[in-house]
Write an enzyme that holds these catalytic residues in place. Structure first.
Site, PDB file in Angstrom:
ATOM      1  CD  GLU A  76      10.220 111.840  12.289  1.00 28.69           C
ATOM      2  OE1 GLU A  76       9.982 111.872  11.054  1.00 28.69           O
ATOM      3  OE2 GLU A  76      11.375 111.763  12.762  1.00 28.69           O
ATOM      4  N   GLY A 123      18.206 115.158  21.269  1.00 29.32           N
ATOM      5  CA  GLY A 123      16.978 114.614  20.690  1.00 29.32           C
ATOM      6  C   GLY A 123      16.254 115.626  19.819  1.00 29.32           C
ATOM      7  CG  ASP A 133      18.049 115.277  15.570  1.00 29.85           C
ATOM      8  OD1 ASP A 133      17.805 115.087  16.774  1.00 29.85           O
ATOM      9  OD2 ASP A 133      17.999 114.375  14.720  1.00 29.85           O
ATOM     10  CD1 TRP A 190      17.425 107.529  17.804  1.00 27.52           C
ATOM     11  CD2 TRP A 190      16.987 105.788  16.473  1.00 27.52           C
ATOM     12  NE1 TRP A 190      18.067 107.729  16.597  1.00 27.52           N
ATOM     13  CE2 TRP A 190      17.820 106.689  15.771  1.00 27.52           C
ATOM     14  CE3 TRP A 190      16.603 104.620  15.834  1.00 27.52           C
ATOM     15  CZ2 TRP A 190      18.248 106.465  14.463  1.00 27.52           C
ATOM     16  CZ3 TRP A 190      17.025 104.378  14.542  1.00 27.52           C
ATOM     17  CH2 TRP A 190      17.841 105.299  13.877  1.00 27.52           C
ATOM     18  CD1 TRP A 223      14.171 117.685  15.998  1.00 26.65           C
ATOM     19  CD2 TRP A 223      12.859 118.170  17.742  1.00 26.65           C
ATOM     20  NE1 TRP A 223      13.796 116.496  16.590  1.00 26.65           N
ATOM     21  CE2 TRP A 223      12.996 116.758  17.659  1.00 26.65           C
ATOM     22  CE3 TRP A 223      12.066 118.715  18.762  1.00 26.65           C
ATOM     23  CZ2 TRP A 223      12.374 115.899  18.563  1.00 26.65           C
ATOM     24  CZ3 TRP A 223      11.457 117.850  19.659  1.00 26.65           C
ATOM     25  CH2 TRP A 223      11.615 116.465  19.555  1.00 26.65           C
TER      26      TRP A 223
HETATM   27  C1  GLC Z   1      15.264 111.958  15.186  1.00 27.10           C
HETATM   28  C2  GLC Z   1      14.766 112.794  16.354  1.00 27.10           C
HETATM   29  C3  GLC Z   1      15.140 112.107  17.648  1.00 27.10           C
HETATM   30  C4  GLC Z   1      14.576 110.695  17.656  1.00 27.10           C
HETATM   31  C5  GLC Z   1      14.980 109.924  16.405  1.00 27.10           C
HETATM   32  C6  GLC Z   1      14.243 108.602  16.244  1.00 27.10           C
HETATM   33  O1  GLC Z   1      16.638 111.894  15.146  1.00 27.10           O
HETATM   34  O2  GLC Z   1      15.281 114.085  16.310  1.00 27.10           O
HETATM   35  O3  GLC Z   1      14.677 112.832  18.743  1.00 27.10           O
HETATM   36  O4  GLC Z   1      14.984 110.023  18.776  1.00 27.10           O
HETATM   37  O5  GLC Z   1      14.702 110.676  15.252  1.00 27.10           O
HETATM   38  O6  GLC Z   1      12.857 108.778  16.275  1.00 27.10           O
END
Ligand code: GLC
Length: 424
Positions: free
Chosen positions: A396, A164, A166, A36, A353
């Site tokens: 996370e 980021g 979501d 990512w 989030w």
């Molecule tokens: C989720 C998060 C994002 C992150 C991804 C991988 O989609 O919202 O911000 O980059 O996970 O960790």
């Protein structure tokens, strides 16, 4: 460093090594089996605390996915996996390696500057930064041409995944205009790995995939995506991170670029500095995002609203109001910094989030507090982050009410932030 902290730092290093898939780290096993974009920028800084060669490799791997026009995709699908939806077949982008067709907050130039300035292997750092610099320049040029072709100084994000953050409540109203119909069959895998109560809701997922279908239908053409997207916001987080990244790119340009590059970057910085104040909501005493389709400010206060501090773009009055806001939030929840205003009706302490604390956001806010002349607040946020990780594991994200770790375990970017905070 205490013995306990040293043991935890070793655990953090082990997580990065375990999540290493050969030149890139997955965010965590199973739940996120690819590379990512913004995760990698933080993860590279984490590697740099103990293995500089591997740190630079993380960035080179991400850049294997960069498009010719400069886009750095949100996901690079280096190796097949059936653990994640939507995989490369849904995006339908025939590249090698395959990638998604949207982006994520541009932390990369900042990471490169941090790594260059903290390097112990100077020769390697100079060589790597010189190689990577033109790719960053191209990427920032992409942000301008693809996402702010009119030169307003604010870039558009076209999918909540691009921010980021979501399922932030900041996107609720804008996302509600996106139809739930999809041409792709949705086969969620995330809820096999994590309890559904801590993940985005089903309807949000349908809208997320509707957008992917819509962009696919216009062949991932940047101009057409901007024109057709039913979701178009000027995200305060992305815009603040980009402005910070432009400043760091300018520093890199003076060493690796030309006077012409520096002039172009400076021009963009001036435009962005003039535009960011438009996202200040005086009534609320905070920065917010802007719905570019409705033409209105989005009233929900989120942790992204503090990122103009990271961008080094706020007046003394704005800084005072933001510090007071963080204090108000701290009176409502014992841990900082929740992703959504804990006094807002949409606040949910467990759901992704919509309330939980994310270590990477805390790292950026603390950096901004130092710049803003609030070292006590910066230290408080850093200590809180270390405390949450110490008690809740390398999760996370964290519940701001009880401090528990939530979501995926053994998370790469949480481990990276621990190393940066413990050793920084
Ligand atoms: C989720 C998060 C994002 C992150 C991804 C991988 O989609 O919202 O911000 O980059 O996970 O960790």
């Amino acid at each position: 460093m205490t013995e306990e902290a040293a043991a935890r730092a070793e655990q953090a290093r082990t997580i990065l090594r375990t999540n290493d898939r050969g030149g890139y780290a997955v965010p965590t096993a199973r739940l996120y089996p690819f590379q990512w974009n913004w995760d990698s920028a933080f993860v590279a800084m984490g590697w740099a605390c103990f293995d500089e060669t591997r740190a630079w490799q993380e960035i080179l791997s991400l850049l294997k996915g960069q498009w010719e026009d400069g886009l750095i995709p949100q996901i690079v699908f280096h190796a097949p996996s059936d653990d994640y939806f939507p995989g490369p077949d849904v995006w339908g982008i025939a590249r090698d390696p395959p990638t998604s067709g949207i982006t994520q907050p541009p932390v990369l130039a900042t990471a490169v500057r941090v790594m260059l300035e903290s390097a112990t292997d100077h020769a390697l750092a100079e060589r790597m930064a010189a190689t990577i610099y033109p790719r960053l320049l191209l990427n920032h040029h992409w942000w301008q041409t693809a996402r702010d072709p009119d030169g307003s100084g604010l870039v558009a994000t076209l999918h909540p995944w691009e921010t980021g953050m979501d399922n932030s409540p900041a996107w609720d109203a804008a996302l509600a205009r996106v139809p739930t119909q999809t041409t792709t069959v949705i086969r969620r895998r995330d809820t096999d790995h994590v309890d559904a109560s801590a993940r985005p809701r089903g309807e949000e997922y349908q809208r997320f995939i509707h957008l992917v279908d819509a962009f696919h239908a216009v062949g991932w053409d940047a101009a057409r995506m901007l024109a057709v997207s039913p979701f178009r916001v000027a995200d305060i987080g992305t815009n603040a991170i980009l402005l910070r990244a432009e400043r760091d790119l300018l520093t890199l340009a003076t060493r690796f670029g030309t006077p012409h590059d520096s002039a172009a970057i400076s021009e963009r910085i001036a435009r962005q500095e003039a535009a960011l104040p438009r996202l200040w909501n005086a009534g609320q005493g905070g920065f917010v995002s802007f719905d570019l389709i409705a033409g209105t400010r989005i009233p929900v206060a989120t942790s992204a609203g503090f990122l103009p501090l990271f961008a080094r773009c706020a007046t003394a009055e704005q800084i005072g109001a933001m510090a007071a806001k963080i204090d108000r939030w701290a009176a409502l929840v014992p841990h900082l910094v929740p992703s959504t205003d804990p006094g807002h009706p949409a606040f949910e302490p467990l759901r992704y989030w919509r309330g939980p604390i994310w270590a990477v956001v805390n790292w950026m806010i603390a950096d901004g507090c130092d710049w803003a002349g609030h070292p006590v607040l910066a230290t408080r946020i850093r200590r809180d982050t270390i405390g949450l990780i110490s008690n809740g594991g390398f999760s996370e994200y964290f519940n701001p009410v009880d401090g528990r770790g939530v979501g995926g375990a053994d998370f790469s970017w949480t481990a990276a932030i621990y190393l940066l905070l413990a050793e920084g």
